[in-house]
Design a protein around this motif. Structure first.
Motif, mmCIF file in Angstrom:
data_model
loop_
_atom_site.group_PDB
_atom_site.id
_atom_site.type_symbol
_atom_site.label_atom_id
_atom_site.label_comp_id
_atom_site.label_asym_id
_atom_site.label_seq_id
_atom_site.Cartn_x
_atom_site.Cartn_y
_atom_site.Cartn_z
ATOM 1 N N PRO A 14 63.191 1.977 44.604
ATOM 2 C CA PRO A 14 63.222 3.202 45.349
ATOM 3 C C PRO A 14 62.018 3.859 45.172
ATOM 4 C CG PRO A 14 64.943 3.490 43.527
ATOM 5 C CD PRO A 14 64.363 2.294 43.494
ATOM 6 N N SER A 15 61.119 4.304 45.861
ATOM 7 C CA SER A 15 59.872 5.175 45.514
ATOM 8 C C SER A 15 60.401 6.424 45.051
ATOM 9 C CB SER A 15 59.185 5.141 46.752
ATOM 10 O OG SER A 15 59.712 6.026 47.850
ATOM 11 N N LYS A 16 59.490 7.003 43.934
ATOM 12 C CA LYS A 16 59.709 8.480 43.264
ATOM 13 C C LYS A 16 59.397 9.474 44.514
ATOM 14 C CE LYS A 16 59.552 7.056 38.648
ATOM 15 N NZ LYS A 16 58.814 7.430 37.364
ATOM 16 N N ASN A 17 60.060 10.622 44.565
ATOM 17 C CA ASN A 17 59.990 11.594 45.442
ATOM 18 C C ASN A 17 59.531 12.875 44.544
ATOM 19 O OD1 ASN A 17 60.291 13.571 47.174
ATOM 20 N ND2 ASN A 17 62.339 13.488 47.764
ATOM 21 N N PRO A 18 58.150 13.110 44.607
ATOM 22 C CA PRO A 18 57.583 14.143 43.660
ATOM 23 C C PRO A 18 58.145 15.504 44.059
ATOM 24 C CG PRO A 18 56.122 13.533 45.368
ATOM 25 C CD PRO A 18 57.133 12.477 45.654
ATOM 26 N N VAL A 19 58.763 15.574 45.321
ATOM 27 C CA VAL A 19 59.349 17.114 45.530
ATOM 28 C C VAL A 19 60.658 17.328 44.879
ATOM 29 C CG1 VAL A 19 60.329 18.209 47.458
ATOM 30 C CG2 VAL A 19 58.105 17.142 47.825
ATOM 31 N N ALA A 20 61.475 16.283 45.071
ATOM 32 C CA ALA A 20 62.603 16.259 44.214
ATOM 33 C C ALA A 20 62.346 16.311 42.607
ATOM 34 C CB ALA A 20 63.443 15.226 44.550
ATOM 35 N N LYS A 21 61.347 15.633 42.205
ATOM 36 C CA LYS A 21 61.371 15.370 40.838
ATOM 37 C C LYS A 21 61.048 16.836 40.241
ATOM 38 C CE LYS A 21 57.891 13.092 37.740
ATOM 39 N NZ LYS A 21 56.711 12.439 37.409
ATOM 40 N N ALA A 23 61.594 19.723 41.676
ATOM 41 C CA ALA A 23 62.397 20.940 42.249
ATOM 42 C C ALA A 23 63.229 21.927 41.466
ATOM 43 C CB ALA A 23 63.389 20.287 43.340
ATOM 44 N N HIS A 24 63.523 21.313 40.226
ATOM 45 C CA HIS A 24 64.206 22.246 39.360
ATOM 46 C C HIS A 24 63.401 23.205 38.681
ATOM 47 C CE1 HIS A 24 62.418 19.268 36.746
ATOM 48 N NE2 HIS A 24 62.519 19.906 35.843
ATOM 49 N N GLN A 25 62.168 23.059 38.752
ATOM 50 C CA GLN A 25 61.155 24.087 38.097
ATOM 51 C C GLN A 25 60.907 25.076 39.132
ATOM 52 O OE1 GLN A 25 57.610 22.032 37.190
ATOM 53 N NE2 GLN A 25 58.621 20.708 35.491
ATOM 54 N N PHE A 26 60.970 24.879 40.371
ATOM 55 C CA PHE A 26 60.521 26.046 41.478
ATOM 56 C C PHE A 26 61.949 26.461 42.167
ATOM 57 C CE2 PHE A 26 57.123 23.014 41.117
ATOM 58 C CZ PHE A 26 56.140 24.188 40.752
ATOM 59 N N ASN A 27 63.165 25.965 42.115
ATOM 60 C CA ASN A 27 64.153 26.510 42.777
ATOM 61 C C ASN A 27 64.805 27.377 41.875
ATOM 62 O OD1 ASN A 27 63.366 25.066 45.225
ATOM 63 N ND2 ASN A 27 64.963 23.257 44.968
ATOM 64 N N LYS A 28 64.258 28.578 41.983
ATOM 65 C CA LYS A 28 65.169 29.649 41.117
ATOM 66 C C LYS A 28 65.641 30.723 41.877
ATOM 67 C CE LYS A 28 63.522 27.519 37.067
ATOM 68 N NZ LYS A 28 64.025 27.082 36.019
ATOM 69 N N ALA A 29 66.882 31.276 41.263
ATOM 70 C CA ALA A 29 67.542 32.154 41.843
ATOM 71 C C ALA A 29 66.769 33.681 41.914
ATOM 72 C CB ALA A 29 68.836 32.381 41.431
ATOM 73 N N GLN A 30 66.382 34.190 42.822
ATOM 74 C CA GLN A 30 65.519 35.584 42.761
ATOM 75 C C GLN A 30 66.538 36.783 43.005
ATOM 76 O OE1 GLN A 30 62.220 35.970 42.616
ATOM 77 N NE2 GLN A 30 62.110 33.485 41.887
ATOM 78 N N VAL A 31 66.272 37.857 42.178
ATOM 79 C CA VAL A 31 66.967 39.187 42.309
ATOM 80 C C VAL A 31 65.878 40.136 42.745
ATOM 81 C CG1 VAL A 31 67.934 40.673 41.029
ATOM 82 C CG2 VAL A 31 68.077 38.603 40.098
ATOM 83 N N PHE A 32 66.266 40.509 44.115
ATOM 84 C CA PHE A 32 65.244 41.544 44.922
ATOM 85 C C PHE A 32 65.848 42.927 44.604
ATOM 86 C CE2 PHE A 32 65.444 37.496 47.309
ATOM 87 C CZ PHE A 32 63.972 37.406 47.199
#
Length: 79
Positions: A14-21, A23-32
């Protein structure tokens, strides 16, 4: 045991997916902030503007008010 040649079966890996690799760093919960309320902090909290001018104006104004109220009281006593 003999080492496997990594060049074999390249289509099966399988080729590595850099987006999924990462994703845990950028998909954070935001409090508005609650936008239904008006909040504004004072620009210079606790500081009275024009302290020297305001102090002299307050003393002059309070002196004039004291004289006027004394005159009203004396008129009320005379009547």
């Amino acid at each position: 045991m003999r080492k496997q040649n990594p060049s074999k079966d390249l289509q099966d890996k399988p080729s590595k997916n850099p987006v999924a690799k990462f994703a845990h760093q950028f998909n954070k919960a935001q409090v508005f902030a609650d936008k239904t309320r008006y909040r504004r902090k004072a620009k210079h909290a606790g500081l009275e503007p024009f302290v020297i001018v305001a102090h002299s104006a307050i003393t002059k104004g309070s002196r004039l008010l004291a004289i006027a109220s004394a005159a009203k009281q004396s008129r009320a006593r005379a009547a």
